[in-house]
Design a protein around this motif. Structure first.
Motif, PDB file in Angstrom:
ATOM      1  N   PRO A 235     -23.645  -3.483  39.121  1.00  0.00           N
ATOM      2  CA  PRO A 235     -22.736  -2.346  39.293  1.00  0.00           C
ATOM      3  C   PRO A 235     -22.969  -1.674  40.642  1.00  0.00           C
ATOM      4  O   PRO A 235     -24.071  -1.740  41.204  1.00  0.00           O
ATOM      5  N   HIS A 236     -21.918  -1.039  41.155  1.00  0.00           N
ATOM      6  CA  HIS A 236     -22.003  -0.352  42.450  1.00  0.00           C
ATOM      7  C   HIS A 236     -21.872   1.149  42.226  1.00  0.00           C
ATOM      8  O   HIS A 236     -20.977   1.600  41.499  1.00  0.00           O
ATOM      9  N   ARG A 237     -22.772   1.899  42.830  1.00  0.00           N
ATOM     10  CA  ARG A 237     -22.767   3.350  42.681  1.00  0.00           C
ATOM     11  C   ARG A 237     -22.618   4.023  44.044  1.00  0.00           C
ATOM     12  O   ARG A 237     -22.881   3.416  45.086  1.00  0.00           O
ATOM     13  N   LEU A 238     -22.216   5.288  43.983  1.00  0.00           N
ATOM     14  CA  LEU A 238     -22.046   6.103  45.183  1.00  0.00           C
ATOM     15  C   LEU A 238     -22.970   7.310  45.100  1.00  0.00           C
ATOM     16  O   LEU A 238     -23.397   7.722  44.020  1.00  0.00           O
ATOM     17  N   GLY A 239     -23.275   7.875  46.255  1.00  0.00           N
ATOM     18  CA  GLY A 239     -24.101   9.073  46.292  1.00  0.00           C
ATOM     19  C   GLY A 239     -23.925   9.798  47.608  1.00  0.00           C
ATOM     20  O   GLY A 239     -23.299   9.294  48.547  1.00  0.00           O
ATOM     21  N   HIS A 240     -24.446  11.025  47.668  1.00  0.00           N
ATOM     22  CA  HIS A 240     -24.406  11.832  48.888  1.00  0.00           C
ATOM     23  C   HIS A 240     -25.821  12.304  49.208  1.00  0.00           C
ATOM     24  O   HIS A 240     -26.597  12.646  48.311  1.00  0.00           O
ATOM     25  N   GLY A 241     -26.165  12.306  50.485  1.00  0.00           N
ATOM     26  CA  GLY A 241     -27.445  12.815  50.946  1.00  0.00           C
ATOM     27  C   GLY A 241     -27.226  13.802  52.064  1.00  0.00           C
ATOM     28  O   GLY A 241     -26.250  13.679  52.827  1.00  0.00           O
ATOM     29  N   GLU A 275     -20.413   6.668  39.762  1.00  0.00           N
ATOM     30  CA  GLU A 275     -19.121   6.242  40.297  1.00  0.00           C
ATOM     31  C   GLU A 275     -18.376   7.375  40.990  1.00  0.00           C
ATOM     32  O   GLU A 275     -17.547   7.128  41.873  1.00  0.00           O
ATOM     33  N   ALA A 276     -18.643   8.612  40.602  1.00  0.00           N
ATOM     34  CA  ALA A 276     -17.956   9.758  41.207  1.00  0.00           C
ATOM     35  C   ALA A 276     -18.938  10.916  41.364  1.00  0.00           C
ATOM     36  O   ALA A 276     -18.905  11.901  40.625  1.00  0.00           O
TER      37      ALA A 276
END
Length: 356
Positions: A235-241, A275-276
């Motif tokens: 699975p592919h995930r997103l994130g913010h740093g 995912e979001a």
């Protein structure tokens, strides 16, 4: 599969080859010694889980120089050990390393148990590590099966069952060829064979000491073993740093929770990874988003981390616990690979901003 007959012959051939061709590794005793320092064996085995010898060597040297025995390691602060581990990956290993060291130092007087059963009772020590330490450090007969041994045995007996379902069958076969004497040397000889000759691709069957005993070698395609089940897509995930920098050249770093991904490591503040993810920054500032996310692949998923950077006032107080770290010494912060890449990207953008 029939293994009883050739078992003694296989062990004798392999040990004779090992006596001449054993790899020189800093955690090993010479062939025939039948024992090694349990601390160094245990430390190396934990580091080598899903990691190459080449990658482990400098970390092993750094750890053993700084913490020469299990008591010294047990007495160290968590953050220092986690920072020293940074870049080696699979950070749960570092947490388990400390828990085990403290159990040995506190409950066993700094002396490792010398049996598989005793070793298995230590925190973070699984079946493989217990068998490896019992055999290599204490000369106990134990069935040691790592990825290299798994490949060698699957080929030796042409085991057609796909992995991971084949593992019980591979273990039975490994048990059948493991000798009572020199079990530690035998385990290391099998590891060496898989690492240097019986490699995943293009095995060098022509120089293998077991080629006449190997069922896969007799086929047209020995590299077809072990048979592997089709891999599922990760699975592919997103994130913010967020890179938060003060005028005096310090960046805000936090310590990730002890449990969970990269637990206990220093890092940039970040969102959850899903995912979001929530893109709300930790404080109000003039944020700029880096044009390209930082990509990283974990064991069970891949991640694209969007990095945002902002300059804040000297008296800025980001929420939660953290520390202001000098940007010029960011390499000493012990950031895990994901956040080291994020920091590199932010600093590159920072230089671009400084240009006229």
């Amino acid at each position: 599969m029939h293994v009883e007959g050739p078992s003694r012959k296989i062990a004798a051939k392999l040990l004779a080859h090992y006596d001449v061709h054993a790899r020189s590794l800093p955690w090993r005793a010479p062939p025939g010694a039948n024992a090694a320092d349990p601390y160094r064996v245990w430390l190396s085995e934990v580091m080598l889980q899903q990691t190459t010898v080449t990658a482990v060597r400098p970390y092993f040297a750094k750890f053993t120089e700084r913490w020469p025995d299990v008591t010294a390691l047990a007495a160290e602060e968590d953050g220092e050990v986690m920072a020293a581990w940074a870049g080696l990956g699979y950070y749960a290993r570092a947490r388990n390393l400390l828990a085990c060291a403290r159990a040995v130092a506190g409950g066993h007087g700094g002396i490792f148990p010398d049996t598989e059963q005793g070793l298995r009772a230590l925190p973070g020590v699984g079946a493989y590590t217990a068998a490896a330490v019992a055999a290599i450090a204490f000369g106990r007969r134990a069935v040691v099966v790592d990825a290299n041994v798994e490949r060698v045995v699957a080929r030796l007996f042409a085991i057609a069952t796909p992995l991971p379902a084949a593992r019980p069958e591979i273990r039975i076969a490994t048990d059948a060829i493991t000798p009572d004497a020199r079990a530690g040397d035998f385990a290391q000889a099998m590891m060496d064979l898989g690492a240097t000759i019986c490699t995943p691709r293009n095995p060098a069957c022509g120089i293998c000491p077991l080629r006449l005993d190997c069922a896969a070698c007799a086929t047209a395609d020995p590299a077809a073993f072990p048979v592997k089940a089709a891999k599922k897509a990760k699975p592919h995930r997103l994130g913010h740093g967020w890179w938060i920098e003060r005028p005096d050249g310090h960046v805000w770093l936090v310590r990730r929770p002890d449990k969970g991904m990269l637990g206990g490591m220093r890092a940039l503040p970040s969102s959850d990874w899903n995912e979001a993810p929530d893109a709300t920054p930790p404080l109000v500032a003039r944020w700029r988003r880096l044009p390209d996310p930082v990509s990283h692949v974990f064991t069970h998923f891949s991640l694209a981390l969007t990095v945002h950077h902002a300059h804040v006032g000297q008296d800025a107080a980001p929420p939660g616990a953290g520390e202001w770290w000098p940007v010029a010494e960011i390499g000493k912060a012990g950031l895990p690979t994901l956040f080291a890449r994020a920091a590199e990207a932010a600093m590159k953008e920072r230089l671009n901003d400084a240009r006229p």
